[in-house]
Design a protein around this motif. Sequence first.
Motif, PDB file in Angstrom:
ATOM      1  N   GLY A 225       0.816  -1.211   0.000  1.00  0.00           N
ATOM      2  CA  GLY A 225       0.000   0.000   0.000  1.00  0.00           C
ATOM      3  C   GLY A 225       0.847   1.256   0.000  1.00  0.00           C
ATOM      4  O   GLY A 225       0.553   2.227  -0.723  1.00  0.00           O
TER       5      GLY A 225
ATOM      6  N   ALA B  90       1.025   4.044  -3.150  1.00  0.00           N
ATOM      7  CA  ALA B  90       0.223   5.203  -2.736  1.00  0.00           C
ATOM      8  C   ALA B  90       0.263   6.342  -3.753  1.00  0.00           C
ATOM      9  O   ALA B  90      -0.727   7.037  -3.946  1.00  0.00           O
TER      10      ALA B  90
ATOM     11  N   ARG C 218      -4.404   4.688  -9.582  1.00  0.00           N
ATOM     12  CA  ARG C 218      -5.019   3.398  -9.242  1.00  0.00           C
ATOM     13  C   ARG C 218      -5.382   2.601 -10.486  1.00  0.00           C
ATOM     14  O   ARG C 218      -5.315   1.353 -10.475  1.00  0.00           O
TER      15      ARG C 218
ATOM     16  N   LEU D 259      -8.242  -4.121   2.674  1.00  0.00           N
ATOM     17  CA  LEU D 259      -8.394  -2.819   2.029  1.00  0.00           C
ATOM     18  C   LEU D 259      -7.804  -1.704   2.890  1.00  0.00           C
ATOM     19  O   LEU D 259      -7.177  -0.774   2.368  1.00  0.00           O
TER      20      LEU D 259
ATOM     21  N   THR E 218      -6.699   1.179  -0.225  1.00  0.00           N
ATOM     22  CA  THR E 218      -7.459   1.278  -1.469  1.00  0.00           C
ATOM     23  C   THR E 218      -8.915   0.927  -1.208  1.00  0.00           C
ATOM     24  O   THR E 218      -9.238   0.298  -0.194  1.00  0.00           O
ATOM     25  N   ASP E 219      -9.786   1.347  -2.121  1.00  0.00           N
ATOM     26  CA  ASP E 219     -11.214   1.064  -1.982  1.00  0.00           C
ATOM     27  C   ASP E 219     -11.596  -0.313  -2.513  1.00  0.00           C
ATOM     28  O   ASP E 219     -12.669  -0.820  -2.196  1.00  0.00           O
ATOM     29  N   TYR E 220     -10.727  -0.891  -3.357  1.00  0.00           N
ATOM     30  CA  TYR E 220     -11.059  -2.189  -3.949  1.00  0.00           C
ATOM     31  C   TYR E 220      -9.775  -2.914  -4.336  1.00  0.00           C
ATOM     32  O   TYR E 220      -8.712  -2.292  -4.494  1.00  0.00           O
TER      33      TYR E 220
END
Length: 326
Positions: free
Chosen positions: A64, A68, A72, A107, A112-114
């Motif tokens: 992550g 960053a 994405r 997550l 991240t969202d997904y």
Amino acid sequence: MEHRHLGRSGLRISEIVFGNLLYPHDSTPDETVLSCLRAALDSGITTFDTADIYGLGRSERLLGRALAGEPRDGVVICTKVFFPTGTGPNGAGLSRKHVREAIDASLRRLGTDYVDLYTAHRYDPHTPLEETVTAFADLVRAGKVLYMGVSEWTAGQIREAAALAAELRVQLVYNMPQYSALWRAPETEVVPACEPLGISQVPYFTLAQGVLTGKYAPGTPPPPESRAGTGLVGGRADFMRRMLADGVLERVRRLEPLAKEAGLTMAQLALAWLLRRPNVAGAVVGASRAAQVRENAAASGAPLDDALAARVDDILAPVAVYSDAA
């Protein structure tokens, strides 16, 4: 870096997938891991594999951090669920409860969202398969997961899961098996089951835990800094003992002239051989140094003609494993 479609989907992954594997309580410094991840990005690798159990969450957190600042939509993130990461009787497996709680924790660590790819790390004989596939389908519909995959499932389990996934209108598009020029067990049943279903292989242990790089010599103790030299523990111990047999290492040594003829390193030869196999979308490769990442990445698109690949087969055939029961 070249890219291939994953299964019967529109998603494309890089031919070389960076595997951010850390064993529990791994002492590799954060900066070393991050330097390898940065080297992967610099080398054009867009697909990154990890798992909630790797480093007990540390692998996901470091991945992550490394991603960053990346757009994405430019990277593909794969993580996994199954092994114990929670407390109590529901802290492992593929129950609806654990799958739902595990993805939320992953997550958070990944920032991240997904995730693009979510892998059932092993088959769970204690949870009805319909419950597991439905839980994954719910995550797809919630936007937390894009595609479903499995790792080290049998051909029969994959067929059953694919049928359930199709009923639920979700895509099971990949399997992650151990697979290399020395470990060809998936070719017997798993690959023939997956090909007509539109399921790709994304293998791990693609260099046979370093054996195919040529760094282990017959009749010589493993280098102290190597995986084998630090002590054989856990599920890979039996595999490594088998691969470190002198008969295997002598055969691997016979690949050196072939690699030189192709203008490749031993590692690149092994990866190029694997990327030629039918049904393989990408090869997962880890590294402990940035230079290794760059070397591995250069295997994408490496020239390897039919005749040379056949010579690799002929040399390794007497020591390659073609069945898990062998």
